[in-house]
Design a protein around this motif. Structure first.
Motif, PDB file in Angstrom:
ATOM      1  N   TYR A 280      48.460  51.422  56.005  1.00  0.00           N
ATOM      2  CA  TYR A 280      47.144  50.552  56.096  1.00  0.00           C
ATOM      3  C   TYR A 280      45.828  51.591  56.347  1.00  0.00           C
ATOM      4  O   TYR A 280      44.817  51.392  55.778  1.00  0.00           O
ATOM      5  CB  TYR A 280      47.156  49.496  57.394  1.00  0.00           C
ATOM      6  CG  TYR A 280      45.933  48.998  57.816  1.00  0.00           C
ATOM      7  CD1 TYR A 280      45.457  47.873  56.793  1.00  0.00           C
ATOM      8  CD2 TYR A 280      45.254  49.448  58.854  1.00  0.00           C
ATOM      9  CE1 TYR A 280      44.508  47.152  57.159  1.00  0.00           C
ATOM     10  CE2 TYR A 280      44.101  48.600  58.956  1.00  0.00           C
ATOM     11  CZ  TYR A 280      43.622  47.667  58.173  1.00  0.00           C
ATOM     12  OH  TYR A 280      42.431  46.944  58.299  1.00  0.00           O
ATOM     13  N   GLU A 281      46.030  52.665  57.091  1.00  0.00           N
ATOM     14  CA  GLU A 281      44.953  53.555  56.947  1.00  0.00           C
ATOM     15  C   GLU A 281      44.666  54.194  55.622  1.00  0.00           C
ATOM     16  O   GLU A 281      43.416  54.332  55.324  1.00  0.00           O
ATOM     17  CB  GLU A 281      45.271  54.576  58.133  1.00  0.00           C
ATOM     18  CG  GLU A 281      44.354  55.785  58.268  1.00  0.00           C
ATOM     19  CD  GLU A 281      42.941  55.216  58.835  1.00  0.00           C
ATOM     20  OE1 GLU A 281      42.026  55.590  58.425  1.00  0.00           O
ATOM     21  OE2 GLU A 281      42.874  54.218  59.292  1.00  0.00           O
ATOM     22  N   LEU A 282      45.639  54.325  54.916  1.00  0.00           N
ATOM     23  CA  LEU A 282      45.528  54.828  53.522  1.00  0.00           C
ATOM     24  C   LEU A 282      44.648  53.816  52.973  1.00  0.00           C
ATOM     25  O   LEU A 282      43.926  54.194  51.817  1.00  0.00           O
ATOM     26  CB  LEU A 282      46.633  55.137  52.854  1.00  0.00           C
ATOM     27  CG  LEU A 282      47.750  56.383  53.316  1.00  0.00           C
ATOM     28  CD1 LEU A 282      48.918  56.281  52.710  1.00  0.00           C
ATOM     29  CD2 LEU A 282      46.634  57.627  52.928  1.00  0.00           C
ATOM     30  N   CYS A 283      45.052  52.776  52.939  1.00  0.00           N
ATOM     31  CA  CYS A 283      44.254  51.502  52.096  1.00  0.00           C
ATOM     32  C   CYS A 283      42.810  51.570  52.564  1.00  0.00           C
ATOM     33  O   CYS A 283      42.045  51.559  51.604  1.00  0.00           O
ATOM     34  CB  CYS A 283      44.895  50.149  52.544  1.00  0.00           C
ATOM     35  SG  CYS A 283      46.503  50.019  51.901  1.00  0.00           S
ATOM     36  N   ARG A 284      42.644  51.687  54.020  1.00  0.00           N
ATOM     37  CA  ARG A 284      41.086  51.838  54.179  1.00  0.00           C
ATOM     38  C   ARG A 284      40.412  52.922  53.875  1.00  0.00           C
ATOM     39  O   ARG A 284      39.377  52.988  53.313  1.00  0.00           O
ATOM     40  CB  ARG A 284      41.083  51.764  55.786  1.00  0.00           C
ATOM     41  CG  ARG A 284      41.408  50.570  56.336  1.00  0.00           C
ATOM     42  CD  ARG A 284      41.331  50.120  57.724  1.00  0.00           C
ATOM     43  NE  ARG A 284      40.707  51.344  58.416  1.00  0.00           N
ATOM     44  CZ  ARG A 284      39.819  51.373  59.522  1.00  0.00           C
ATOM     45  NH1 ARG A 284      39.945  50.266  60.282  1.00  0.00           N
ATOM     46  NH2 ARG A 284      39.492  52.457  59.756  1.00  0.00           N
ATOM     47  N   ARG A 285      40.875  54.190  54.042  1.00  0.00           N
ATOM     48  CA  ARG A 285      40.415  55.345  53.411  1.00  0.00           C
ATOM     49  C   ARG A 285      40.144  55.528  52.100  1.00  0.00           C
ATOM     50  O   ARG A 285      39.219  55.999  51.451  1.00  0.00           O
ATOM     51  CB  ARG A 285      41.280  56.597  53.782  1.00  0.00           C
ATOM     52  CG  ARG A 285      41.183  57.035  55.300  1.00  0.00           C
ATOM     53  CD  ARG A 285      41.933  58.300  55.632  1.00  0.00           C
ATOM     54  NE  ARG A 285      42.239  59.108  54.596  1.00  0.00           N
ATOM     55  CZ  ARG A 285      43.351  59.867  54.704  1.00  0.00           C
ATOM     56  NH1 ARG A 285      44.291  59.787  55.586  1.00  0.00           N
ATOM     57  NH2 ARG A 285      43.881  60.765  53.726  1.00  0.00           N
ATOM     58  N   LEU A 286      41.062  54.684  51.088  1.00  0.00           N
ATOM     59  CA  LEU A 286      40.914  55.135  50.008  1.00  0.00           C
ATOM     60  C   LEU A 286      40.387  53.977  49.197  1.00  0.00           C
ATOM     61  O   LEU A 286      39.908  53.979  47.804  1.00  0.00           O
ATOM     62  CB  LEU A 286      42.172  55.105  49.084  1.00  0.00           C
ATOM     63  CG  LEU A 286      43.004  56.204  49.591  1.00  0.00           C
ATOM     64  CD1 LEU A 286      44.501  56.409  49.005  1.00  0.00           C
ATOM     65  CD2 LEU A 286      42.206  57.715  49.194  1.00  0.00           C
TER      66      LEU A 286
ATOM     67  N   LEU B 278      41.375  50.916  48.476  1.00  0.00           N
ATOM     68  CA  LEU B 278      42.641  50.336  47.745  1.00  0.00           C
ATOM     69  C   LEU B 278      43.231  49.021  48.660  1.00  0.00           C
ATOM     70  O   LEU B 278      43.539  49.136  49.485  1.00  0.00           O
ATOM     71  CB  LEU B 278      43.546  51.212  47.189  1.00  0.00           C
ATOM     72  CG  LEU B 278      43.177  52.591  46.275  1.00  0.00           C
ATOM     73  CD1 LEU B 278      44.436  53.438  46.002  1.00  0.00           C
ATOM     74  CD2 LEU B 278      42.762  52.021  45.121  1.00  0.00           C
ATOM     75  N   GLN B 279      43.688  48.262  47.680  1.00  0.00           N
ATOM     76  CA  GLN B 279      44.364  46.861  48.355  1.00  0.00           C
ATOM     77  C   GLN B 279      45.809  47.375  48.714  1.00  0.00           C
ATOM     78  O   GLN B 279      46.510  48.162  47.825  1.00  0.00           O
ATOM     79  CB  GLN B 279      44.361  45.726  47.219  1.00  0.00           C
ATOM     80  CG  GLN B 279      42.947  45.022  46.908  1.00  0.00           C
ATOM     81  CD  GLN B 279      42.412  44.571  48.126  1.00  0.00           C
ATOM     82  OE1 GLN B 279      42.911  43.891  48.795  1.00  0.00           O
ATOM     83  NE2 GLN B 279      41.150  45.095  48.286  1.00  0.00           N
TER      84      GLN B 279
END
Length: 102
Positions: free
Chosen positions: A29-35, A37-38
């Motif tokens: 989820y953190e990767l989604c937010r940082r990038l 991306l969905q």
């Protein structure tokens, strides 16, 4: 014969984001937010990377009370090698000069 393809822009972004803190476990989820991306893009990428041995995965050992454990990810040795390869092959951003009036 093994076929190798260049990873998609999204896969490259995920690998490079994980490589920023290679020894730290990171949440999807953190990767989604940082990038930006969905989740529908990031989680399949994480699964493919793990299936190819480029990521190691684990479950959060002590989640806060009332929240289920989260899946954690970090790059393996081959994943770090891929990240270095991708970082080296990225084209440097060039600055555009403004058009001169003629």
């Amino acid at each position: 014969m093994t076929r190798t393809r260049r990873p998609s822009a999204q896969t490259t972004a995920v690998v490079l984001a994980l490589a920023e803190q290679p020894s730290s476990w990171q949440y999807g989820y953190e990767l989604c937010r940082r990038l930006g991306l969905q989740a529908g893009s990031v989680y399949p990428i994480l699964i493919r990377l793990a299936d190819r041995g480029l990521l190691e995965t684990t479950w959060e050992s002590e989640p806060p009370q009332g929240r289920p454990p989260r899946h954690l990810y970090r790059l393996t040795g081959p994943g770090l090698s891929l990240a270095a390869e991708l970082a080296a092959s990225r084209a440097p951003l060039t600055r555009l000069r403004p058009l001169e009036a003629t």
